[in-house]
Design a protein around this motif. Sequence first.
Motif, PDB file in Angstrom:
ATOM      1  N   ALA A  52       0.326  -1.242   0.102  1.00 27.51           N
ATOM      2  CA  ALA A  52      -0.004  -0.114  -0.572  1.00 27.51           C
ATOM      3  C   ALA A  52       0.526   0.946   0.128  1.00 27.51           C
ATOM      4  CB  ALA A  52      -1.357   0.250   1.030  1.00 27.51           C
ATOM      5  N   LEU A  53       1.985   1.567  -0.488  1.00 30.64           N
ATOM      6  CA  LEU A  53       2.877   2.418  -0.377  1.00 30.64           C
ATOM      7  C   LEU A  53       2.682   3.184  -2.187  1.00 30.64           C
ATOM      8  CD1 LEU A  53       6.276   1.551   0.673  1.00 30.64           C
ATOM      9  CD2 LEU A  53       4.738   3.025   1.956  1.00 30.64           C
ATOM     10  N   GLU A  54       2.164   4.516  -1.642  1.00 33.31           N
ATOM     11  CA  GLU A  54       0.929   4.656  -3.175  1.00 33.31           C
ATOM     12  C   GLU A  54       2.075   6.120  -2.652  1.00 33.31           C
ATOM     13  OE1 GLU A  54      -0.252   3.109  -5.207  1.00 33.31           O
ATOM     14  OE2 GLU A  54      -0.633   0.941  -3.782  1.00 33.31           O
ATOM     15  N   ARG A  55       1.824   6.929  -4.605  1.00 26.94           N
ATOM     16  CA  ARG A  55       1.696   8.084  -4.962  1.00 26.94           C
ATOM     17  C   ARG A  55       3.503   8.104  -4.411  1.00 26.94           C
ATOM     18  NH1 ARG A  55      -2.336  10.663  -7.772  1.00 26.94           N
ATOM     19  NH2 ARG A  55      -4.653  10.797  -6.507  1.00 26.94           N
ATOM     20  N   ARG A  73       8.410   8.222  -1.271  1.00 24.60           N
ATOM     21  CA  ARG A  73       9.800   7.633  -1.397  1.00 24.60           C
ATOM     22  C   ARG A  73      10.078   6.699  -0.376  1.00 24.60           C
ATOM     23  NH1 ARG A  73      14.485  11.624  -0.544  1.00 24.60           N
ATOM     24  NH2 ARG A  73      14.441  12.146   1.777  1.00 24.60           N
ATOM     25  N   THR A  74      11.061   5.632  -0.626  1.00 26.68           N
ATOM     26  CA  THR A  74      11.805   4.988  -0.046  1.00 26.68           C
ATOM     27  C   THR A  74      13.349   4.712  -0.182  1.00 26.68           C
ATOM     28  OG1 THR A  74      10.365   3.499  -0.134  1.00 26.68           O
ATOM     29  CG2 THR A  74      12.415   2.283   0.034  1.00 26.68           C
ATOM     30  N   LEU A  75      14.554   4.113   0.670  1.00 27.15           N
ATOM     31  CA  LEU A  75      15.766   5.249   0.513  1.00 27.15           C
ATOM     32  C   LEU A  75      16.117   4.156   1.136  1.00 27.15           C
ATOM     33  CD1 LEU A  75      16.800   9.095   1.577  1.00 27.15           C
ATOM     34  CD2 LEU A  75      16.417   7.923  -0.443  1.00 27.15           C
ATOM     35  N   LEU A  76      17.273   3.145   0.664  1.00 26.44           N
ATOM     36  CA  LEU A  76      18.105   2.326   1.411  1.00 26.44           C
ATOM     37  C   LEU A  76      19.377   2.998   1.655  1.00 26.44           C
ATOM     38  CD1 LEU A  76      18.511  -1.101   1.737  1.00 26.44           C
ATOM     39  CD2 LEU A  76      19.444  -0.697  -0.339  1.00 26.44           C
ATOM     40  N   GLU A  77      19.629   2.638   2.561  1.00 25.89           N
ATOM     41  CA  GLU A  77      21.289   3.133   3.303  1.00 25.89           C
ATOM     42  C   GLU A  77      21.916   2.409   3.809  1.00 25.89           C
ATOM     43  OE1 GLU A  77      19.730   5.967   6.016  1.00 25.89           O
ATOM     44  OE2 GLU A  77      19.069   7.492   4.715  1.00 25.89           O
ATOM     45  N   PRO A  83      22.707   6.769   0.360  1.00 24.53           N
ATOM     46  CA  PRO A  83      21.450   6.814   0.433  1.00 24.53           C
ATOM     47  C   PRO A  83      21.023   6.258  -1.157  1.00 24.53           C
ATOM     48  CG  PRO A  83      22.236   8.291   1.554  1.00 24.53           C
ATOM     49  CD  PRO A  83      23.289   8.574   1.264  1.00 24.53           C
ATOM     50  N   VAL A  84      20.545   5.571  -1.574  1.00 24.60           N
ATOM     51  CA  VAL A  84      19.740   5.131  -2.883  1.00 24.60           C
ATOM     52  C   VAL A  84      18.038   5.169  -2.585  1.00 24.60           C
ATOM     53  CG1 VAL A  84      19.348   3.345  -4.658  1.00 24.60           C
ATOM     54  CG2 VAL A  84      21.823   3.791  -3.427  1.00 24.60           C
ATOM     55  N   ASP A  85      17.537   5.906  -3.785  1.00 23.86           N
ATOM     56  CA  ASP A  85      16.642   6.195  -3.699  1.00 23.86           C
ATOM     57  C   ASP A  85      15.859   5.098  -4.511  1.00 23.86           C
ATOM     58  OD1 ASP A  85      13.464   6.499  -4.265  1.00 23.86           O
ATOM     59  OD2 ASP A  85      13.849   8.413  -3.872  1.00 23.86           O
ATOM     60  N   ILE A  86      15.428   3.941  -3.971  1.00 27.47           N
ATOM     61  CA  ILE A  86      14.958   2.270  -4.911  1.00 27.47           C
ATOM     62  C   ILE A  86      13.194   2.463  -5.059  1.00 27.47           C
ATOM     63  CG2 ILE A  86      16.285   1.148  -3.685  1.00 27.47           C
ATOM     64  CD1 ILE A  86      14.896   0.309  -1.866  1.00 27.47           C
ATOM     65  N   GLY A  87      12.629   3.843  -4.909  1.00 25.05           N
ATOM     66  CA  GLY A  87      11.273   3.597  -5.221  1.00 25.05           C
ATOM     67  C   GLY A  87      10.711   2.606  -4.573  1.00 25.05           C
ATOM     68  N   GLY A  97      22.457  -4.205   8.583  1.00 25.04           N
ATOM     69  CA  GLY A  97      23.429  -3.246   9.214  1.00 25.04           C
ATOM     70  C   GLY A  97      22.713  -1.943   8.645  1.00 25.04           C
ATOM     71  N   ALA A  98      21.551  -2.156   7.082  1.00 27.98           N
ATOM     72  CA  ALA A  98      20.954  -0.989   6.312  1.00 27.98           C
ATOM     73  C   ALA A  98      20.057  -0.876   7.147  1.00 27.98           C
ATOM     74  CB  ALA A  98      20.658  -2.264   4.852  1.00 27.98           C
ATOM     75  N   VAL A  99      19.581   0.416   6.448  1.00 28.02           N
ATOM     76  CA  VAL A  99      18.666   0.959   6.875  1.00 28.02           C
ATOM     77  C   VAL A  99      17.556   1.717   5.996  1.00 28.02           C
ATOM     78  CG1 VAL A  99      17.557   3.324   8.050  1.00 28.02           C
ATOM     79  CG2 VAL A  99      19.996   2.185   9.163  1.00 28.02           C
ATOM     80  N   VAL A 100      16.057   0.832   6.048  1.00 31.81           N
ATOM     81  CA  VAL A 100      15.395   1.235   4.888  1.00 31.81           C
ATOM     82  C   VAL A 100      14.564   2.203   5.588  1.00 31.81           C
ATOM     83  CG1 VAL A 100      13.388  -0.137   3.932  1.00 31.81           C
ATOM     84  CG2 VAL A 100      15.398  -1.371   4.466  1.00 31.81           C
TER      85      VAL A 100
END
Length: 173
Positions: A52-55, A73-77, A83-87, A97-100
Amino acid sequence: IPSEVLEAEVPVIVEEYGLNPDSGGAGRMRGGTGLRYALRVLAPGAVVTARALERYHLQPWGRIGGQPGSNGRTLLEVPGKEPVDIGKIDVLSPPVGAVVRIETAGGGGYGPPWERDPALVLRDVEDGLVSVEEARRSYGVVVKDGRIDEAATAALRSAMAAASTNEPFSFGE
């Protein structure tokens, strides 16, 4: 799932869970504020699911002079990397160790922002929903030392109203 239960049952740490300031579209009726959620993965083989992640591509529309809300937005750190915006995600297997970091979209505003009661804008600032900068830029409310500068606010709002087109919809970028 409450953060405490999630952390007790799954090898993760919830680093952030709260409102996302300035995400709701400005308007006489401000759009709803989106959320910020950050989860650090502590074990290998973890799978993060999100539904349900929309818009993420089209902003929530503003209406009758209101401004659109922010996109999600979703970032993967990953440690040691930018950090990368992974949509938008459904299933993700991040490394240990990654942060979502997820930011949900804010709602679109309704009506011209300079028509919102300045006292309500000040309360939005005090509640952390709107920054002092956004109060000035989008609502024409000048906040100094925790109070409304009445003269500066009146002048700024008058200029905003004169420049308005009051389109039926504001679609955003």
